[in-house]
Design a protein around this motif. Structure first.
Motif, PDB file in Angstrom:
ATOM      1  N   GLN A 181     -35.545  30.949  48.608  1.00  0.00           N
ATOM      2  CA  GLN A 181     -35.491  30.311  47.459  1.00  0.00           C
ATOM      3  C   GLN A 181     -36.340  31.088  46.737  1.00  0.00           C
ATOM      4  OE1 GLN A 181     -32.470  26.993  46.594  1.00  0.00           O
ATOM      5  NE2 GLN A 181     -32.475  26.487  49.311  1.00  0.00           N
ATOM      6  N   THR A 182     -36.079  32.164  45.135  1.00  0.00           N
ATOM      7  CA  THR A 182     -36.920  32.382  44.445  1.00  0.00           C
ATOM      8  C   THR A 182     -37.882  31.247  43.697  1.00  0.00           C
ATOM      9  OG1 THR A 182     -36.177  34.576  44.538  1.00  0.00           O
ATOM     10  CG2 THR A 182     -38.295  34.644  43.350  1.00  0.00           C
ATOM     11  N   GLY A 183     -36.626  30.709  43.117  1.00  0.00           N
ATOM     12  CA  GLY A 183     -36.656  29.363  42.486  1.00  0.00           C
ATOM     13  C   GLY A 183     -37.929  28.872  43.211  1.00  0.00           C
ATOM     14  N   LEU A 184     -37.615  27.971  43.863  1.00  0.00           N
ATOM     15  CA  LEU A 184     -38.210  27.188  44.899  1.00  0.00           C
ATOM     16  C   LEU A 184     -39.696  27.618  45.572  1.00  0.00           C
ATOM     17  CD1 LEU A 184     -34.813  25.123  46.292  1.00  0.00           C
ATOM     18  CD2 LEU A 184     -36.705  24.778  44.321  1.00  0.00           C
ATOM     19  N   ALA A 185     -39.577  28.574  45.671  1.00  0.00           N
ATOM     20  CA  ALA A 185     -40.870  28.600  46.749  1.00  0.00           C
ATOM     21  C   ALA A 185     -41.367  29.729  46.534  1.00  0.00           C
ATOM     22  CB  ALA A 185     -40.377  29.990  47.984  1.00  0.00           C
ATOM     23  N   GLY A 186     -40.601  31.602  45.701  1.00  0.00           N
ATOM     24  CA  GLY A 186     -41.734  32.002  44.917  1.00  0.00           C
ATOM     25  C   GLY A 186     -41.356  33.267  46.390  1.00  0.00           C
ATOM     26  N   SER A 187     -42.365  33.945  46.578  1.00  0.00           N
ATOM     27  CA  SER A 187     -41.805  35.096  47.389  1.00  0.00           C
ATOM     28  C   SER A 187     -41.680  34.342  48.853  1.00  0.00           C
ATOM     29  CB  SER A 187     -43.298  36.293  46.876  1.00  0.00           C
ATOM     30  OG  SER A 187     -44.798  35.737  47.663  1.00  0.00           O
ATOM     31  N   GLY A 188     -40.513  35.112  49.606  1.00  0.00           N
ATOM     32  CA  GLY A 188     -40.668  35.374  51.011  1.00  0.00           C
ATOM     33  C   GLY A 188     -42.404  35.072  51.719  1.00  0.00           C
ATOM     34  N   SER A 212     -50.349  49.955  47.816  1.00  0.00           N
ATOM     35  CA  SER A 212     -48.609  50.117  47.244  1.00  0.00           C
ATOM     36  C   SER A 212     -47.943  49.642  48.860  1.00  0.00           C
ATOM     37  CB  SER A 212     -48.727  52.086  47.824  1.00  0.00           C
ATOM     38  OG  SER A 212     -47.644  51.938  48.223  1.00  0.00           O
ATOM     39  N   ALA A 213     -46.480  49.257  48.519  1.00  0.00           N
ATOM     40  CA  ALA A 213     -45.903  48.301  49.569  1.00  0.00           C
ATOM     41  C   ALA A 213     -44.469  48.099  49.095  1.00  0.00           C
ATOM     42  CB  ALA A 213     -45.675  46.841  48.627  1.00  0.00           C
ATOM     43  N   LEU A 214     -43.502  48.128  50.818  1.00  0.00           N
ATOM     44  CA  LEU A 214     -42.388  47.605  50.571  1.00  0.00           C
ATOM     45  C   LEU A 214     -42.076  46.855  50.662  1.00  0.00           C
ATOM     46  CD1 LEU A 214     -40.971  48.565  54.253  1.00  0.00           C
ATOM     47  CD2 LEU A 214     -41.533  50.531  53.342  1.00  0.00           C
ATOM     48  N   THR A 215     -40.874  46.017  50.626  1.00  0.00           N
ATOM     49  CA  THR A 215     -40.654  44.530  51.765  1.00  0.00           C
ATOM     50  C   THR A 215     -38.574  44.814  52.049  1.00  0.00           C
ATOM     51  OG1 THR A 215     -39.158  43.399  49.109  1.00  0.00           O
ATOM     52  CG2 THR A 215     -41.320  43.641  49.460  1.00  0.00           C
ATOM     53  N   GLU A 216     -38.368  44.493  52.673  1.00  0.00           N
ATOM     54  CA  GLU A 216     -36.902  44.282  53.601  1.00  0.00           C
ATOM     55  C   GLU A 216     -37.024  43.091  53.745  1.00  0.00           C
ATOM     56  OE1 GLU A 216     -34.050  45.292  53.272  1.00  0.00           O
ATOM     57  OE2 GLU A 216     -34.836  47.279  53.526  1.00  0.00           O
ATOM     58  N   ARG A 217     -34.984  42.666  52.997  1.00  0.00           N
ATOM     59  CA  ARG A 217     -34.465  41.395  54.142  1.00  0.00           C
ATOM     60  C   ARG A 217     -33.392  41.754  55.168  1.00  0.00           C
ATOM     61  NH1 ARG A 217     -31.113  39.214  49.152  1.00  0.00           N
ATOM     62  NH2 ARG A 217     -31.354  41.184  48.398  1.00  0.00           N
ATOM     63  N   PHE A 218     -34.312  41.010  56.182  1.00  0.00           N
ATOM     64  CA  PHE A 218     -33.119  41.539  57.221  1.00  0.00           C
ATOM     65  C   PHE A 218     -31.697  40.865  57.624  1.00  0.00           C
ATOM     66  CE2 PHE A 218     -37.568  43.418  58.593  1.00  0.00           C
ATOM     67  CZ  PHE A 218     -36.914  44.515  58.638  1.00  0.00           C
ATOM     68  N   ILE A 219     -32.263  39.513  56.886  1.00  0.00           N
ATOM     69  CA  ILE A 219     -31.431  38.839  57.174  1.00  0.00           C
ATOM     70  C   ILE A 219     -30.937  37.546  55.850  1.00  0.00           C
ATOM     71  CG2 ILE A 219     -30.302  36.032  58.449  1.00  0.00           C
ATOM     72  CD1 ILE A 219     -32.193  37.181  60.582  1.00  0.00           C
ATOM     73  N   ALA A 370     -48.760  42.051  43.133  1.00  0.00           N
ATOM     74  CA  ALA A 370     -48.765  43.885  42.904  1.00  0.00           C
ATOM     75  C   ALA A 370     -47.442  44.646  44.167  1.00  0.00           C
ATOM     76  CB  ALA A 370     -50.180  44.463  43.478  1.00  0.00           C
ATOM     77  N   ALA A 371     -47.346  43.665  45.178  1.00  0.00           N
ATOM     78  CA  ALA A 371     -46.775  44.532  46.229  1.00  0.00           C
ATOM     79  C   ALA A 371     -45.730  44.230  45.730  1.00  0.00           C
ATOM     80  CB  ALA A 371     -47.153  43.552  47.786  1.00  0.00           C
ATOM     81  N   LEU A 372     -45.335  43.382  45.544  1.00  0.00           N
ATOM     82  CA  LEU A 372     -43.581  42.866  44.331  1.00  0.00           C
ATOM     83  C   LEU A 372     -43.475  44.107  43.313  1.00  0.00           C
ATOM     84  CD1 LEU A 372     -43.801  38.972  44.840  1.00  0.00           C
ATOM     85  CD2 LEU A 372     -41.721  40.910  46.109  1.00  0.00           C
ATOM     86  N   ARG A 373     -44.176  44.240  42.620  1.00  0.00           N
ATOM     87  CA  ARG A 373     -44.748  44.849  41.532  1.00  0.00           C
ATOM     88  C   ARG A 373     -44.716  46.948  42.528  1.00  0.00           C
ATOM     89  NH1 ARG A 373     -48.516  45.553  38.834  1.00  0.00           N
ATOM     90  NH2 ARG A 373     -50.186  43.348  39.805  1.00  0.00           N
ATOM     91  N   SER A 374     -44.949  46.778  43.255  1.00  0.00           N
ATOM     92  CA  SER A 374     -44.904  48.285  44.191  1.00  0.00           C
ATOM     93  C   SER A 374     -43.589  48.208  44.598  1.00  0.00           C
ATOM     94  CB  SER A 374     -45.814  48.382  44.694  1.00  0.00           C
ATOM     95  OG  SER A 374     -46.362  49.677  45.592  1.00  0.00           O
TER      96      SER A 374
END
Ligand SMILES: NC(=O)c1ccc[n+]([C@@H]2O[C@H](COP(=O)([O-])OP(=O)(O)OC[C@H]3O[C@@H](n4cnc5c(N)ncnc54)[C@H](O)[C@@H]3O)[C@@H](O)[C@H]2O)c1
Length: 394
Positions: A181-188, A212-219, A370-374
């Motif tokens: 949960q973003t509010g409790l943990a911040g990023s994953g 330069s970054a990408l992120t993904e949620r699989f579950i 920076a990764a999240l912004r990218s």
């Protein structure tokens, strides 16, 4: 033996990391008998009755409380270990700083770069030393890798690979704890694991300037926890309500270092296969070094003539000889934390920053940010420079 200063320790949260911190403080006395400081376990806070009982009966804390504020206010507590879930880091750290008490805080220090900056600045303004749970940088093999870079033995560094693959959330039945949960943990996984990798890369090769970054949620959905104390590896209810995973399971980054070196980093918390494969590879024009936490004591080192040799870490690697007298007898995770505890206690007594600092954690948080912004902008993003970070001095 030189005179040793007794340092009263307060611990906030007696979960996985809280127990590791407590064991590490105790182990400093035996592995570093010449340490200028020895720890006395004074007070531990946890909301769980079982955790408090463990703190007094097994770990040997003189007293326990359900209210962490009592730990900070305790006149016999000189320093504070902050091992709470991420959502309490800021409040506890700011209170410790306001009380002028040095703290050893777990990573990710804040729930993002803004919170991390606030904590690091509070420590600087209070004039206190800090320590951060970037334990992997203390591996003797990583100490050797850093020496190889600094001595020029690898030649100019061309590129770096950092890969942190874990399976702790690979089971989709894993409970939707605060970590998702973003509010409790911040990023994953970026804050949870990649921050370790960012620190390792900066500690060995110097500051990262662009990402330069990408992120993904699989579950994307997980069962709600069955009890409030659910931790890293708890399963949720077999049938029942589920909730949304709000932060990333996976991240991949391209990075540019200030030195001109480039690199790739990736991290997953849902990789099936690797349990804790935290790998650092550094390539230079004359040689390279590769290390994986799952092979803690077995770095591979190559030069242009010979290719890779697997070298057993031994007494001439970092602080290895504090733990074992000869090559081939392995160190473990707790030993890395003992090195961290010793650096923290020495920092407190000597009044100079020796352990990974709050500014180092802020610096790692800027890479995550920076990764999240990218990922949002789909373009390269600069990493804000952090004053006071010891990782920038290469
Ligand atoms: N350095 C590392 O390699 C590493 C590894 C694991 C976790 N961590 C970090 O350590 C921190 C703690 O993680 P963990 O795995 O030990 O968690 P955990 O779930 O094992 O323990 C958390 C503890 O906090 C207690 N707690 C909850 N609310 C509290 C409150 N208000 N006051 C006092 N105690 C409270 C819980 O009862 C529990 O005992 C996190 O920030 C995590 O990212 C670091």
């Amino acid at each position: 033996m030189p005179a040793q200063q007794h340092i009263g320790v307060g611990l906030v949260s007696v979960g996985w990391m809280g127990r590791v911190h407590a064991r590490a403080y105790g182990a400093v006395r035996v592995h570093y008998p010449d340490s200028p400081a020895v720890a006395r376990l004074v007070s531990a806070a946890d909301v769980s009755d079982d955790a408090r009982a463990y703190a007094s009966e097994a770990l040997g804390f003189a007293r326990t409380t359900a209210d962490w504020r009592e730990v900070i206010a305790d006149p016999e507590v000189d320093v504070v270990s902050i091992c709470t879930p991420n959502f309490l880091h800021r409040e506890v750290a700011l209170a410790a700083a306001a009380a002028g008490k040095p703290f050893w805080i777990e990573k990710p220090m804040g729930r993002g770069a803004t919170e991390s900056a606030e904590i690091a600045r509070a420590a600087t303004e209070a004039g206190i030393v800090t320590s951060v749970g970037f334990n992997y940088r203390h591996a003797p093999a990583v100490a050797r890798a850093r020496e190889l870079v600094r001595s020029g033995a690898l030649g100019p560094i061309t590129n770096v690979r950092v890969s942190l693959l874990a399976d702790y959330s690979a089971d989709p039945r894993g409970a939707l704890t605060w970590r998702f949960q973003t509010g409790l943990a911040g990023s994953g996984v970026l804050g949870d694991l990649l921050s370790h990798g960012a620190d390792l890369a900066q500690y060995t090769v110097g500051s990262i300037e662009e990402v330069s970054a990408l992120t993904e949620r699989f579950i994307r959905e997980r069962p709600l926890p069955t009890d409030a104390a659910a931790g890293h590896f708890s399963l949720g209810a077999e049938s029942g309500p589920t909730g949304t995973v709000e932060n990333e399971d996976y991240a991949a980054l391209l990075v540019r270092f200030a030195s001109g070196a480039v690199g790739v980093m990736d991290s997953s918390r849902v990789a099936v296969g690797p349990h804790a494969e935290y790998a650092l590879e550094i390539y230079g024009t004359l040689g390279s070094v590769r290390w994986d936490f799952q092979r803690l004591n077995e770095p591979q080192i190559a030069n242009s003539r010979e290719g890779y040799r697997t070298v057993m870490a031994g007494p001439d690697f970092g602080d290895f000889s504090r733990f074992q007298p000869g090559q081939g007898t392995s160190m473990g995770f707790d030993d890395l934390k003992t090195i961290e505890a010793q650096l923290f206690l020495r920092s407190v007594v000597e009044g100079r920053q020796l352990a990974p600092s709050a500014s180092d954690a802020w610096s790692a948080a800027e890479i995550v940010s920076a990764a999240l912004r990218s990922d949002e902008s789909r373009s390269w993003e600069s990493v804000a420079r952090v004053e006071g970070s010891t990782t920038l001095d290469l």
